[in-house]
Design an enzyme around this catalytic site. Structure first.
Site, PDB file in Angstrom:
ATOM      1  N   SER A 114      38.961  40.107  34.072  1.00  0.00           N
ATOM      2  CA  SER A 114      39.717  41.392  33.437  1.00  0.00           C
ATOM      3  C   SER A 114      41.587  40.446  32.776  1.00  0.00           C
ATOM      4  CB  SER A 114      40.162  42.534  34.704  1.00  0.00           C
ATOM      5  OG  SER A 114      40.405  41.921  35.674  1.00  0.00           O
TER       6      SER A 114
ATOM      7  N   LYS B  30      45.743  42.482  39.011  1.00  0.00           N
ATOM      8  CA  LYS B  30      46.561  43.612  37.744  1.00  0.00           C
ATOM      9  C   LYS B  30      47.701  43.266  37.947  1.00  0.00           C
ATOM     10  CE  LYS B  30      41.955  45.356  37.590  1.00  0.00           C
ATOM     11  NZ  LYS B  30      40.746  44.931  36.802  1.00  0.00           N
TER      12      LYS B  30
END
Length: 195
Positions: free
Chosen positions: A64, A100
């Site tokens: 990701s 993230k």
């Protein structure tokens, strides 16, 4: 009757000195060994304490955050209390640690078009770290205002990242944050500051 006298042989001075030297060596060796073991235990304990409380070391799993971080990278994070747009953070989510990038902070408005371009407070976000734009998994309505005390985060690989665009993850609160990623320490060929 004559008794044979047992003759006691007295050790020579050299033999006594050798024995004394051997005994001193044995005591010094024992002291040095104990000191070394205590030092190693102390260093290990301090290292674990520092790694746990101040500089957590994390291994990246998944894709990701590609191309910035790839599966198998090992990174060091720093404890921090303030974050800004572009910082990469690690945070707890469902007994896992996710990594993230901060897109917006409390009070800012986030919007996204169908091609995957992100706007914060109406301005197109400059994202040189994204190689492929995608709308991704999104079930929130845009424009979206980041709640007080929270951060809106997204992965760099937008088509596979599950992040603040999904109500399952949502925005990240300060209690969830492990730290801000600062350095990559593995693989050796990529050691350095994380941008």
């Amino acid at each position: 009757m004559s008794k044979k006298k047992k003759e006691l042989k007295m050790p020579a001075v050299e033999e006594l000195e050798k024995e004394l030297h051997r005994e001193k060596y044995r005591k010094n060796f024992g002291r040095t060994l104990r000191s070394t073991i205590y030092t190693l235990i102390t260093v290990a304990a301090v290292s674990i304490l520092v790694a746990t409380l101040f500089l957590p070391v994390l291994q990246i799993y998944g894709s990701s955050m590609t191309p910035t971080l790839t599966d198998g990278n090992i990174v060091v994070s720093l404890k921090a209390s303030e974050f800004e747009q572009g910082d990469i953070i690690a945070f707890y989510y469902n007994n896992k640690i996710l990594v993230k990038r901060v897109i917006a902070t409390e009070g800012e408005w986030v919007s996204m078009d169908e091609k995957g371009y992100v706007y914060v407070d109406g301005k197109l976000l400059d994202e040189p770290y994204v190689s492929e734009y995608a709308f991704g998994e999104c079930d929130i309505e845009f424009p979206y205002q980041v709640p007080e005390g929270k951060l809106f985060v997204m992965g760099d690989h937008r088509s596979v990242s599950v992040d603040s665009r999904s109500s399952a993850v949502g925005c990240v609160s300060s209690e969830q944050i492990v730290g801000k990623l600062a350095f990559r320490i593995w693989p050796i060929s990529e050691i350095g500051k994380i941008e």
